[in-house]
Design an enzyme around this catalytic site. Structure first.
Site, PDB file in Angstrom:
ATOM      1  N   ASP A   1       0.857  -1.186   0.000  1.00 60.56           N
ATOM      2  CA  ASP A   1       0.000   0.000   0.000  1.00 60.56           C
ATOM      3  C   ASP A   1       0.896   1.240   0.000  1.00 60.56           C
ATOM      4  OD1 ASP A   1      -3.228   0.445   0.827  1.00 60.56           O
ATOM      5  OD2 ASP A   1      -1.893   2.177   0.987  1.00 60.56           O
TER       6      ASP A   1
ATOM      7  N   LYS B   1     -19.366  -6.311 -13.551  1.00 55.09           N
ATOM      8  CA  LYS B   1     -19.331  -5.612 -12.258  1.00 55.09           C
ATOM      9  C   LYS B   1     -20.182  -4.345 -12.345  1.00 55.09           C
ATOM     10  CE  LYS B   1     -18.163  -4.102  -8.261  1.00 55.09           C
ATOM     11  NZ  LYS B   1     -18.518  -4.783  -7.014  1.00 55.09           N
TER      12      LYS B   1
ATOM     13  N   HIS C   1     -46.875 -10.346  -6.078  1.00 54.68           N
ATOM     14  CA  HIS C   1     -46.871 -10.965  -7.408  1.00 54.68           C
ATOM     15  C   HIS C   1     -45.642 -11.875  -7.482  1.00 54.68           C
ATOM     16  CE1 HIS C   1     -46.312 -11.508 -11.692  1.00 54.68           C
ATOM     17  NE2 HIS C   1     -47.498 -10.961 -11.927  1.00 54.68           N
TER      18      HIS C   1
ATOM     19  N   THR D   1     -10.726   3.301  -7.788  1.00 55.20           N
ATOM     20  CA  THR D   1     -10.914   3.966  -9.091  1.00 55.20           C
ATOM     21  C   THR D   1     -11.928   5.077  -8.862  1.00 55.20           C
ATOM     22  OG1 THR D   1     -12.478   2.177  -9.463  1.00 55.20           O
ATOM     23  CG2 THR D   1     -10.391   2.058 -10.650  1.00 55.20           C
TER      24      THR D   1
ATOM     25  N   PHE E   1     -24.830   5.911   5.046  1.00 56.13           N
ATOM     26  CA  PHE E   1     -25.373   5.797   3.680  1.00 56.13           C
ATOM     27  C   PHE E   1     -26.322   4.636   3.537  1.00 56.13           C
ATOM     28  CE2 PHE E   1     -23.711   2.288   1.174  1.00 56.13           C
ATOM     29  CZ  PHE E   1     -22.481   1.954   1.730  1.00 56.13           C
ATOM     30  N   LYS E   2     -26.313   3.709   4.539  1.00 51.74           N
ATOM     31  CA  LYS E   2     -27.321   2.645   4.528  1.00 51.74           C
ATOM     32  C   LYS E   2     -27.493   2.135   5.939  1.00 51.74           C
ATOM     33  CE  LYS E   2     -24.650  -1.475   3.298  1.00 51.74           C
ATOM     34  NZ  LYS E   2     -24.486  -2.527   2.282  1.00 51.74           N
TER      35      LYS E   2
ATOM     36  N   CYS F   1     -20.266   2.659  -4.343  1.00 51.32           N
ATOM     37  CA  CYS F   1     -20.411   1.616  -5.360  1.00 51.32           C
ATOM     38  C   CYS F   1     -21.626   1.894  -6.229  1.00 51.32           C
ATOM     39  CB  CYS F   1     -20.572   0.261  -4.680  1.00 51.32           C
ATOM     40  SG  CYS F   1     -19.342  -0.017  -3.439  1.00 51.32           S
TER      41      CYS F   1
ATOM     42  N   ARG G   1     -17.605  -8.778  -5.256  1.00 50.76           N
ATOM     43  CA  ARG G   1     -18.954  -8.252  -5.036  1.00 50.76           C
ATOM     44  C   ARG G   1     -19.348  -8.387  -3.571  1.00 50.76           C
ATOM     45  NH1 ARG G   1     -20.919 -13.116  -8.830  1.00 50.76           N
ATOM     46  NH2 ARG G   1     -21.138 -11.509 -10.417  1.00 50.76           N
TER      47      ARG G   1
ATOM     48  N   THR H   1      -8.401  -3.413 -18.554  1.00 43.72           N
ATOM     49  CA  THR H   1      -7.438  -4.527 -18.455  1.00 43.72           C
ATOM     50  C   THR H   1      -6.596  -4.608 -19.720  1.00 43.72           C
ATOM     51  OG1 THR H   1      -9.056  -5.681 -17.095  1.00 43.72           O
ATOM     52  CG2 THR H   1      -7.219  -6.993 -17.938  1.00 43.72           C
TER      53      THR H   1
HETATM   54  N1  SAJ Z   1     -30.755   1.308  -1.148  1.00 41.75           N
HETATM   55  C1  SAJ Z   1     -32.077   1.776  -1.253  1.00 41.75           C
HETATM   56  N2  SAJ Z   1     -33.092   0.876  -1.413  1.00 41.75           N
HETATM   57  C2  SAJ Z   1     -32.848  -0.476  -1.485  1.00 41.75           C
HETATM   58  C3  SAJ Z   1     -31.497  -0.942  -1.395  1.00 41.75           C
HETATM   59  C4  SAJ Z   1     -30.473  -0.023  -1.220  1.00 41.75           C
HETATM   60  O1  SAJ Z   1     -32.329   2.985  -1.182  1.00 41.75           O
HETATM   61  O2  SAJ Z   1     -33.806  -1.241  -1.608  1.00 41.75           O
HETATM   62  C5  SAJ Z   1     -29.663   2.270  -0.983  1.00 41.75           C
HETATM   63  C6  SAJ Z   1     -28.915   2.090   0.323  1.00 41.75           C
HETATM   64  O3  SAJ Z   1     -29.556   2.789   1.373  1.00 41.75           O
HETATM   65  C7  SAJ Z   1     -27.565   2.687  -0.015  1.00 41.75           C
HETATM   66  C8  SAJ Z   1     -27.392   2.368  -1.502  1.00 41.75           C
HETATM   67  O4  SAJ Z   1     -28.695   2.061  -2.001  1.00 41.75           O
HETATM   68  O5  SAJ Z   1     -27.601   4.096   0.129  1.00 41.75           O
HETATM   69  C9  SAJ Z   1     -26.438   1.197  -1.789  1.00 41.75           C
HETATM   70  O6  SAJ Z   1     -26.768   0.190  -0.904  1.00 41.75           O
HETATM   71  P1  SAJ Z   1     -26.444  -1.377  -1.232  1.00 41.75           P
HETATM   72  O7  SAJ Z   1     -27.355  -2.177  -0.379  1.00 41.75           O
HETATM   73  O8  SAJ Z   1     -26.496  -1.624  -2.689  1.00 41.75           O
HETATM   74  O9  SAJ Z   1     -24.979  -1.645  -0.691  1.00 41.75           O
HETATM   75  P2  SAJ Z   1     -23.469  -1.357  -1.143  1.00 41.75           P
HETATM   76  O10 SAJ Z   1     -23.347  -0.197  -2.043  1.00 41.75           O
HETATM   77  O11 SAJ Z   1     -22.668  -1.374   0.115  1.00 41.75           O
HETATM   78  O12 SAJ Z   1     -23.028  -2.726  -1.945  1.00 41.75           O
HETATM   79  C10 SAJ Z   1     -23.231  -2.903  -3.303  1.00 41.75           C
HETATM   80  C11 SAJ Z   1     -23.559  -4.390  -3.505  1.00 41.75           C
HETATM   81  N3  SAJ Z   1     -23.950  -4.598  -4.885  1.00 41.75           N
HETATM   82  C12 SAJ Z   1     -25.177  -5.138  -5.137  1.00 41.75           C
HETATM   83  O13 SAJ Z   1     -25.955  -5.411  -4.244  1.00 41.75           O
HETATM   84  C13 SAJ Z   1     -25.512  -5.379  -6.570  1.00 41.75           C
HETATM   85  C14 SAJ Z   1     -22.344  -5.237  -3.185  1.00 41.75           C
HETATM   86  O14 SAJ Z   1     -22.600  -6.600  -3.502  1.00 41.75           O
HETATM   87  C15 SAJ Z   1     -21.155  -4.762  -3.991  1.00 41.75           C
HETATM   88  O15 SAJ Z   1     -20.000  -5.549  -3.700  1.00 41.75           O
HETATM   89  C16 SAJ Z   1     -20.871  -3.315  -3.650  1.00 41.75           C
HETATM   90  O16 SAJ Z   1     -22.043  -2.545  -4.022  1.00 41.75           O
HETATM   91  C17 SAJ Z   1     -19.639  -2.905  -4.402  1.00 41.75           C
HETATM   92  O17 SAJ Z   1     -18.562  -2.987  -3.760  1.00 41.75           O
HETATM   93  O18 SAJ Z   1     -19.704  -2.668  -5.608  1.00 41.75           O
END
Ligand code: SAJ
Length: 395
Positions: A25, A196, A234, A77, A311-312, A250, A144, A118
């Protein structure tokens, strides 16, 4: 190359499965902490594994790479303001490795990258070392994993392996098989790069649909949480949950890798980004309007509880958080407002003075629910408060 949220767990888990790993790093503090068996971020179960692999000597950290047999680029990135992806860290890591490469080596990029990265990095290698052309194995292998569940997911998630040649795919699978128990799915580097971006863009579009639905239902006088619950009965419908916007580094970022490269073709993906960004502004406007209305109705300024900065739900990560943006927006827009900021997953914040969530809820006139933390689900509904529920706590 890169001991961050993904690189360090990957280094530790590979070392834990008998691979001799050198973790590199550019940040000397990260290197020092790693060698001192200290994690520089929280991830359940990782601390104990780090101690084991440092003590056994299977993992060592350094600021510079030395000759190895397999190299993995797992650096950020980031994005510049104009939504153009910045692959300079990937290129820098690649250039650092070039003098060390030898025949038969494996060179893998894991960083989320624009399609074609790549191939570009392989070109850079062969420009400097033409004798390596066709003699090393180059692949793109995205991860992922979900922060908070990294150890389990790094081992058990399926992996997409995008070799520039079939042999490169074989060699990458052979390496990952040492610690990955998920299935391997073979493809080429461009498809793996796009896979991705596709995964996260599809999620962003689905969330945008839910967010747009919530804005429509507000106008239509319909409870969007109840509506989505009914629609999802549904057998082939799965509408996600509305929120106060989309955060994190992400889902909120990866779609721009596609729209920046294919601006004419990616209309829905671009629009979904706009909708998710707009949702945060829409929430901020609703808060300001509620504050104004309260003051007109009650001839005094309201006490406002802004519930959630992360953020979540149920994490302490505020990166790219729409909740944080909304709190800042409201504080800047409404002078000397009486606003309490709540984030149960952090002790203190350098900008916001934090209030306990129960104290804030009890004393507030207006309660704004921004992040669906579990703690907030224990709060009782109260008819004598104005409750703006943007994340479905009370549904
Ligand atoms: N969110 C909503 N409503 C939902 C789900 C999520 O508003 O129903 C919001 C969350 O609050 C958050 C944002 O979306 O602000 C992203 O949340 P996330 O649950 O997608 O979580 P991340 O960003 O930590 O992880 C995602 C994941 N990708 C997918 O689910 C397709 C994870 O698997 C990836 O590895 C990660 O991005 C990444 O590193 O790319």
């Amino acid at each position: 190359m890169g001991l961050g949220y993904i690189g360090l767990p990957t280094a530790i888990i590979a070392a834990n499965h008998g691979v001799e790993v050198l973790g590199v790093d550019v940040n000397p503090d990260v290197v020092k902490m790693t060698n001192a068996k200290q994690l520089h971020f929280v991830e359940p179960g990782l601390q104990q594994m780090l101690e084991q692999v440092i003590e056994s000597g299977m993992l060592r950290a350094d600021v510079k790479p030395s000759v190895c047999d397999a190299y993995f680029v797992v650096v950020p990135t980031p994005f510049q303001g104009d939504h153009q992806p910045d692959v300079s860290y990937v290129e820098a890591a690649t250039r650092t490795i070039i003098p060390l490469l030898k025949e038969g080596d494996l060179f893998v990029i894991e960083s989320t990258s624009p399609v074609g990265t790549t191939e570009s990095m392989a070109e850079i290698i062969y420009q400097t070392r033409p004798e390596l052309k066709g003699m090393i194995h180059v692949a793109y292998c995205p991860e992922r994993v979900l922060p908070g569940n990294v150890i389990y997911e790094l081992v058990h998630n399926d992996r997409v392996i995008g070799g520039m040649t079939e042999a490169a795919t074989d060699h990458a699978i052979a390496f990952y098989s040492q610690f990955v128990k998920g299935d391997f799915h073979r493809t080429n580097s461009r498809t793996a790069e796009m896979c991705k971006l596709t995964e996260n863009s599809s999620r962003d579009v689905q969330i945008a649909f839910a967010n747009e639905l919530s804005i429509i239902c507000e106008q239509a006088g319909i409870n969007v949480w109840h509506l989505i619950e009914l629609a999802n009965k549904h057998p082939r419908v799965n509408i996600l949950q509305p929120g106060c916007g989309v955060g994190g580094h992400c889902i909120a970022v990866d779609p721009y890798f596609i729209t920046a490269a294919y601006p004419q073709e990616s209309q829905l993906i671009a629009k979904a980004r706009e909708i998710n960004n707009y949702k945060a502004r829409w929430c901020a406007e609703r808060v300001k309007n509620a504050m104004l209305k309260f003051e007109l109705d009650n001839k005094r300024k309201p006490r406002v509880a802004m519930m959630g900065l992360a953020f979540k739900p149920n994490i302490d990560d505020l990166r790219e958080s729409p909740a944080k943006r909304i709190v800042t927006d409201v504080m800047q827009a409404v002078s000397n407002a009486d606003i309490m900021v709540v984030e149960p997953n952090i002790k203190e914040h350098k900008v916001f003075k934090l209030t306990d969530y129960r104290v804030a809820y009890d004393s507030a006139d207006i309660v704004v629910l921004l992040t669906a933390h579990n703690e907030f689900k224990t709060l009782p509904w109260s008819d004598d408060k104005v409750i703006l529920d943007f994340c479905g706590i009370f549904k």
